[in-house]
Design a protein around this motif. Structure first.
Motif, PDB file in Angstrom:
ATOM      1  N   ILE A  88     -27.434  18.784  26.689  1.00  0.00           N
ATOM      2  CA  ILE A  88     -28.332  19.908  26.934  1.00  0.00           C
ATOM      3  C   ILE A  88     -28.221  20.907  25.788  1.00  0.00           C
ATOM      4  O   ILE A  88     -27.183  21.022  25.132  1.00  0.00           O
ATOM      5  CB  ILE A  88     -28.024  20.580  28.282  1.00  0.00           C
ATOM      6  CG1 ILE A  88     -26.576  21.070  28.337  1.00  0.00           C
ATOM      7  CG2 ILE A  88     -28.300  19.616  29.420  1.00  0.00           C
ATOM      8  CD1 ILE A  88     -26.237  21.787  29.632  1.00  0.00           C
ATOM      9  N   THR A  89     -29.292  21.631  25.570  1.00  0.00           N
ATOM     10  CA  THR A  89     -29.350  22.590  24.475  1.00  0.00           C
ATOM     11  C   THR A  89     -28.650  23.883  24.854  1.00  0.00           C
ATOM     12  O   THR A  89     -28.225  24.085  25.998  1.00  0.00           O
ATOM     13  CB  THR A  89     -30.804  22.893  24.108  1.00  0.00           C
ATOM     14  OG1 THR A  89     -31.441  23.549  25.219  1.00  0.00           O
ATOM     15  CG2 THR A  89     -31.560  21.603  23.776  1.00  0.00           C
ATOM     16  N   VAL A  90     -28.531  24.773  23.884  1.00  0.00           N
ATOM     17  CA  VAL A  90     -27.917  26.077  24.123  1.00  0.00           C
ATOM     18  C   VAL A  90     -28.716  26.852  25.168  1.00  0.00           C
ATOM     19  O   VAL A  90     -28.141  27.443  26.101  1.00  0.00           O
ATOM     20  CB  VAL A  90     -27.845  26.870  22.807  1.00  0.00           C
ATOM     21  CG1 VAL A  90     -27.448  28.316  23.075  1.00  0.00           C
ATOM     22  CG2 VAL A  90     -26.863  26.218  21.843  1.00  0.00           C
ATOM     23  N   PHE A  91     -30.046  26.826  25.048  1.00  0.00           N
ATOM     24  CA  PHE A  91     -30.880  27.561  26.003  1.00  0.00           C
ATOM     25  C   PHE A  91     -30.754  26.967  27.406  1.00  0.00           C
ATOM     26  O   PHE A  91     -30.665  27.709  28.403  1.00  0.00           O
ATOM     27  CB  PHE A  91     -32.337  27.531  25.548  1.00  0.00           C
ATOM     28  CG  PHE A  91     -33.284  28.240  26.474  1.00  0.00           C
ATOM     29  CD1 PHE A  91     -33.318  29.623  26.527  1.00  0.00           C
ATOM     30  CD2 PHE A  91     -34.132  27.527  27.314  1.00  0.00           C
ATOM     31  CE1 PHE A  91     -34.185  30.289  27.384  1.00  0.00           C
ATOM     32  CE2 PHE A  91     -34.998  28.181  28.174  1.00  0.00           C
ATOM     33  CZ  PHE A  91     -35.027  29.560  28.208  1.00  0.00           C
ATOM     34  N   GLN A  92     -30.747  25.648  27.502  1.00  0.00           N
ATOM     35  CA  GLN A  92     -30.606  25.010  28.813  1.00  0.00           C
ATOM     36  C   GLN A  92     -29.256  25.343  29.435  1.00  0.00           C
ATOM     37  O   GLN A  92     -29.163  25.572  30.648  1.00  0.00           O
ATOM     38  CB  GLN A  92     -30.761  23.495  28.668  1.00  0.00           C
ATOM     39  CG  GLN A  92     -32.179  23.044  28.360  1.00  0.00           C
ATOM     40  CD  GLN A  92     -32.256  21.563  28.036  1.00  0.00           C
ATOM     41  OE1 GLN A  92     -31.321  20.991  27.471  1.00  0.00           O
ATOM     42  NE2 GLN A  92     -33.367  20.941  28.377  1.00  0.00           N
ATOM     43  N   THR A  93     -28.219  25.402  28.622  1.00  0.00           N
ATOM     44  CA  THR A  93     -26.895  25.769  29.132  1.00  0.00           C
ATOM     45  C   THR A  93     -26.900  27.182  29.682  1.00  0.00           C
ATOM     46  O   THR A  93     -26.330  27.457  30.748  1.00  0.00           O
ATOM     47  CB  THR A  93     -25.851  25.653  28.014  1.00  0.00           C
ATOM     48  OG1 THR A  93     -25.881  24.336  27.462  1.00  0.00           O
ATOM     49  CG2 THR A  93     -24.461  25.946  28.536  1.00  0.00           C
ATOM     50  N   LEU A  94     -27.542  28.092  28.961  1.00  0.00           N
ATOM     51  CA  LEU A  94     -27.632  29.475  29.416  1.00  0.00           C
ATOM     52  C   LEU A  94     -28.377  29.567  30.746  1.00  0.00           C
ATOM     53  O   LEU A  94     -27.945  30.284  31.662  1.00  0.00           O
ATOM     54  CB  LEU A  94     -28.332  30.325  28.355  1.00  0.00           C
ATOM     55  CG  LEU A  94     -28.532  31.805  28.684  1.00  0.00           C
ATOM     56  CD1 LEU A  94     -27.198  32.495  28.897  1.00  0.00           C
ATOM     57  CD2 LEU A  94     -29.330  32.493  27.578  1.00  0.00           C
ATOM     58  N   ILE A  95     -29.476  28.818  30.874  1.00  0.00           N
ATOM     59  CA  ILE A  95     -30.260  28.844  32.111  1.00  0.00           C
ATOM     60  C   ILE A  95     -29.434  28.309  33.277  1.00  0.00           C
ATOM     61  O   ILE A  95     -29.425  28.885  34.375  1.00  0.00           O
ATOM     62  CB  ILE A  95     -31.559  28.028  31.951  1.00  0.00           C
ATOM     63  CG1 ILE A  95     -32.474  28.696  30.925  1.00  0.00           C
ATOM     64  CG2 ILE A  95     -32.272  27.876  33.287  1.00  0.00           C
ATOM     65  CD1 ILE A  95     -32.892  30.101  31.282  1.00  0.00           C
ATOM     66  N   HIS A  96     -28.704  27.225  33.057  1.00  0.00           N
ATOM     67  CA  HIS A  96     -27.861  26.670  34.116  1.00  0.00           C
ATOM     68  C   HIS A  96     -26.779  27.662  34.534  1.00  0.00           C
ATOM     69  O   HIS A  96     -26.467  27.793  35.723  1.00  0.00           O
ATOM     70  CB  HIS A  96     -27.210  25.367  33.652  1.00  0.00           C
ATOM     71  CG  HIS A  96     -28.120  24.183  33.680  1.00  0.00           C
ATOM     72  ND1 HIS A  96     -28.764  23.759  34.822  1.00  0.00           N
ATOM     73  CD2 HIS A  96     -28.490  23.315  32.712  1.00  0.00           C
ATOM     74  CE1 HIS A  96     -29.496  22.693  34.557  1.00  0.00           C
ATOM     75  NE2 HIS A  96     -29.348  22.405  33.274  1.00  0.00           N
ATOM     76  N   LEU A  97     -26.205  28.357  33.576  1.00  0.00           N
ATOM     77  CA  LEU A  97     -25.171  29.343  33.881  1.00  0.00           C
ATOM     78  C   LEU A  97     -25.744  30.488  34.707  1.00  0.00           C
ATOM     79  O   LEU A  97     -25.108  30.958  35.667  1.00  0.00           O
ATOM     80  CB  LEU A  97     -24.561  29.871  32.588  1.00  0.00           C
ATOM     81  CG  LEU A  97     -23.384  30.840  32.728  1.00  0.00           C
ATOM     82  CD1 LEU A  97     -22.218  30.175  33.438  1.00  0.00           C
ATOM     83  CD2 LEU A  97     -22.952  31.351  31.355  1.00  0.00           C
ATOM     84  N   LEU A  98     -26.931  30.942  34.340  1.00  0.00           N
ATOM     85  CA  LEU A  98     -27.573  32.014  35.105  1.00  0.00           C
ATOM     86  C   LEU A  98     -27.907  31.548  36.518  1.00  0.00           C
ATOM     87  O   LEU A  98     -27.705  32.281  37.495  1.00  0.00           O
ATOM     88  CB  LEU A  98     -28.839  32.494  34.389  1.00  0.00           C
ATOM     89  CG  LEU A  98     -28.640  33.147  33.017  1.00  0.00           C
ATOM     90  CD1 LEU A  98     -29.986  33.490  32.381  1.00  0.00           C
ATOM     91  CD2 LEU A  98     -27.785  34.397  33.140  1.00  0.00           C
ATOM     92  N   LYS A  99     -28.418  30.316  36.634  1.00  0.00           N
ATOM     93  CA  LYS A  99     -28.759  29.767  37.948  1.00  0.00           C
ATOM     94  C   LYS A  99     -27.538  29.681  38.852  1.00  0.00           C
ATOM     95  O   LYS A  99     -27.624  29.916  40.057  1.00  0.00           O
ATOM     96  CB  LYS A  99     -29.363  28.374  37.786  1.00  0.00           C
ATOM     97  CG  LYS A  99     -30.804  28.362  37.294  1.00  0.00           C
ATOM     98  CD  LYS A  99     -31.185  27.003  36.771  1.00  0.00           C
ATOM     99  CE  LYS A  99     -30.940  25.910  37.773  1.00  0.00           C
ATOM    100  NZ  LYS A  99     -31.281  24.572  37.245  1.00  0.00           N
ATOM    101  N   GLY A 100     -26.396  29.352  38.264  1.00  0.00           N
ATOM    102  CA  GLY A 100     -25.193  29.188  39.055  1.00  0.00           C
ATOM    103  C   GLY A 100     -24.645  30.489  39.608  1.00  0.00           C
ATOM    104  O   GLY A 100     -23.746  30.473  40.445  1.00  0.00           O
ATOM    105  N   ASN A 101     -25.164  31.627  39.164  1.00  0.00           N
ATOM    106  CA  ASN A 101     -24.653  32.926  39.606  1.00  0.00           C
ATOM    107  C   ASN A 101     -25.654  33.734  40.416  1.00  0.00           C
ATOM    108  O   ASN A 101     -25.347  34.860  40.818  1.00  0.00           O
ATOM    109  CB  ASN A 101     -24.223  33.753  38.391  1.00  0.00           C
ATOM    110  CG  ASN A 101     -22.924  33.277  37.784  1.00  0.00           C
ATOM    111  OD1 ASN A 101     -21.845  33.704  38.180  1.00  0.00           O
ATOM    112  ND2 ASN A 101     -23.015  32.375  36.825  1.00  0.00           N
ATOM    113  N   ILE A 102     -26.837  33.219  40.622  1.00  0.00           N
ATOM    114  CA  ILE A 102     -27.869  33.969  41.343  1.00  0.00           C
ATOM    115  C   ILE A 102     -28.102  33.324  42.699  1.00  0.00           C
ATOM    116  O   ILE A 102     -28.493  32.160  42.782  1.00  0.00           O
ATOM    117  CB  ILE A 102     -29.183  34.014  40.540  1.00  0.00           C
ATOM    118  CG1 ILE A 102     -28.966  34.782  39.241  1.00  0.00           C
ATOM    119  CG2 ILE A 102     -30.298  34.656  41.353  1.00  0.00           C
ATOM    120  CD1 ILE A 102     -30.186  34.834  38.344  1.00  0.00           C
ATOM    121  N   GLY A 103     -27.836  34.069  43.748  1.00  0.00           N
ATOM    122  CA  GLY A 103     -28.002  33.569  45.104  1.00  0.00           C
ATOM    123  C   GLY A 103     -27.930  34.707  46.095  1.00  0.00           C
ATOM    124  O   GLY A 103     -28.344  35.840  45.808  1.00  0.00           O
TER     125      GLY A 103
END
Length: 497
Positions: A67-82
């Motif tokens: 995965i790219t740098v941007f995709q990694t950032l998006i996954h990290l953000l997704k993992g913290n929003i709930g």
């Protein structure tokens, strides 16, 4: 110099080959980040996993694609929003208008530091073992095996089991929170449906139409959630993930545009709240920050893993600012009337009622992603002990049973704020604050550590343990007290100048 045959990690590797796998996977959106294919390749020179550290970076064993740098950032953000994000305004109330954001800032710094510790320790063992990837449980297991204490070495496998236990506890706790969140928001929408208007700035007081108890709402969700978790295809789950992301993103945008309007005078709000409610703040905040299980799979799947520390600090900076801003603005907007989820404070018009339904839809789909983690830990272990013809039946039975357990627990404790605080204090604090600093000590102590680093790690673990004990006690104590009822009204009018 010790020989290869005396390498404690090599001995543990040989023992693991004969033991039942109890692998810890990552939470939330990381169902797509599993690394089962890594069993099929190793180092380019054909060296064995037990051959020791030749100074090679673990990234050299990674696949060329990732995965790219941007995709990694998006996954990290997704993992913290709930749901934890929506509970932060109440958390700020429990800490105070000044103490709340300062504590969130400190907790964010400590949380990302512990994530960095985990990545550093995992990479250390990847280099030593020439492995492409280690998960959280494996990193703890190898850390115990290399510790100076012989007792810890003999019981190293328990490190993996302990991490697996807390991860299962955390993820199923998230699922319990989701049941309560869904029931509270749907109940409020249905009870106010007859008086819901298109005018979001009217001065009319809402007249609620009483419906069934929120616990019956949870029970009504049960069959739909069971059917949802029967979906075992990861590609199909990706569709649910996309729908959840879109719905929650739209909801957050609408929530922000509302709470920044007509903020009342905050002079009556306390800067520092009572010390008795601060443990509830700790539990809610660490519940929101607990995404440490995401970092290793994300770092492993990156094309350029050496850039992961930058992405980790950038992503967690964005997340911390998001948490502080929503927590403070939500508390400033609603004051002492703030409820367990900020969605429950939104006005009674169809725009904001739709936000509740939209965010609830995202949480519903996210349930399957959170549930995937404990399912992948428990089900393979269970089906390995039954005949192959029974595998599907046992799989579906365990899924149904686990969902039913989370529903029953939510019914027994139907208070969203206290469930969040309890789950955060009891399990999230162990994974996010207590274990990583101790892992750093046992991993690098024999190689020489500065006293300052050791004191720092011990201090973080001790503070995490205090939060674990006090936060759990306070949450359980509050659960024994009669709940304070909230009257739902169109609170917009009280803030219109």
């Amino acid at each position: 110099m010790a020989t290869l045959n005396k390498d404690p990690i090599g001995d543990l590797e040989l023992k693991n080959k004969a033991s039942v796998a109890f692998t810890v996977t990552s939470p939330d959106s990381t169902w797509k980040l599993q690394n089962k294919e890594y069993h099929n390749y190793g180092s380019g020179d054909g060296s064995s996993p037990e051959s020791g550290n030749n100074g090679l970076d673990p990234g050299s064993y990674r696949k060329g694609k990732g995965i790219t740098v941007f995709q990694t950032l998006i996954h990290l953000l997704k993992g913290n929003i709930g749901t934890g994000l929506l509970g932060l305004p109440l958390a700020v109330k429990n800490a105070g208008l000044l103490m709340g954001p300062l504590s969130l800032l400190v907790m964010g710094i400590v949380a990302v530091h512990c994530m960095g510790i985990l990545v550093k320790c995992a990479n250390h063992f990847c280099q030593r073992l020439q492995k492409p990837f280690l998960d959280y449980g494996d990193a703890v297991m190898y850390g115990l095996k290399t510790s100076p204490c012989s007792w810890l070495q003999k019981h190293a496998l328990w490190g993996r089991h302990i991490v697996g236990f807390f991860l299962i506890l955390t993820q199923l706790g998230f699922c319990c929170v989701y049941f309560v969140f869904l029931a509270d928001n749907l109940k409020q929408v249905i009870e106010a449906a007859n008086t819901t208007t298109l005018n979001c700035y009217s001065n009319e007081t809402v007249t609620l139409t009483p419906t069934m108890d929120s616990r019956l709402y949870m029970l009504s969700f049960l069959p739909f959630v069971v059917l949802l978790v029967f979906v075992r295809n990861l590609r199909l789950l990706s569709i649910f993930s996309m729908l959840a992301n879109i719905s929650m993103l739209v909801s957050l945008v609408v929530i922000y545009q509302y709470i920044v309007q007509d903020i009342p005078d905050p002079q009556n709000l306390p800067l520092i709240s009572s010390w008795k409610t601060y443990p509830l703040f700790f539990g809610t905040a660490i519940f929101a920050f607990e995404s440490i299980g995401v970092v290793l799979p994300l770092e492993n799947k990156m094309k350029k893993s050496e850039q992961f520390p930058f992405i980790l600090y950038l992503g967690m900076t964005i997340i911390t600012l998001l948490y502080i801003s929503l927590g403070c603005l939500g508390y400033l907007k609603f004051g002492d009337d703030i409820q367990a989820s900020i969605t429950l404070n939104l006005p009674n018009c169809w725009l904001y009622q739709s936000v509740k339904l939209l965010y609830s839809l995202g949480i519903f789909f996210t349930y399957a992603l959170q549930f995937y983690v404990p399912a992948e830990i428990i089900i393979p272990f269970a089906v390995s002990h039954v005949p192959k013809s029974w595998n599907l039946a046992v799989d579906l039975f365990i899924r149904t049973a686990l969902v039913s357990v989370t529903c029953v627990l939510a019914i027994l404790v139907p208070r969203l704020d206290l469930v969040i605080a309890l789950v955060g204090s009891m399990s999230s604090s162990a994974l996010a604050l207590i274990i990583p600093p101790l892992l750093e000590i046992i991993t690098f102590y024999s190689e020489g550590m500065s006293p300052i680093t050791i004191i720092k790690d011990i201090l973080i673990s001790v503070l995490g343990f205090i939060g674990f004990v006090v936060g759990t006690y306070q949450s359980i104590y509050e659960l024994t007290q009669p709940p304070v009822s909230h009257t739902f009204a169109n609170i917009t009018s009280s803030f219109v100048q």
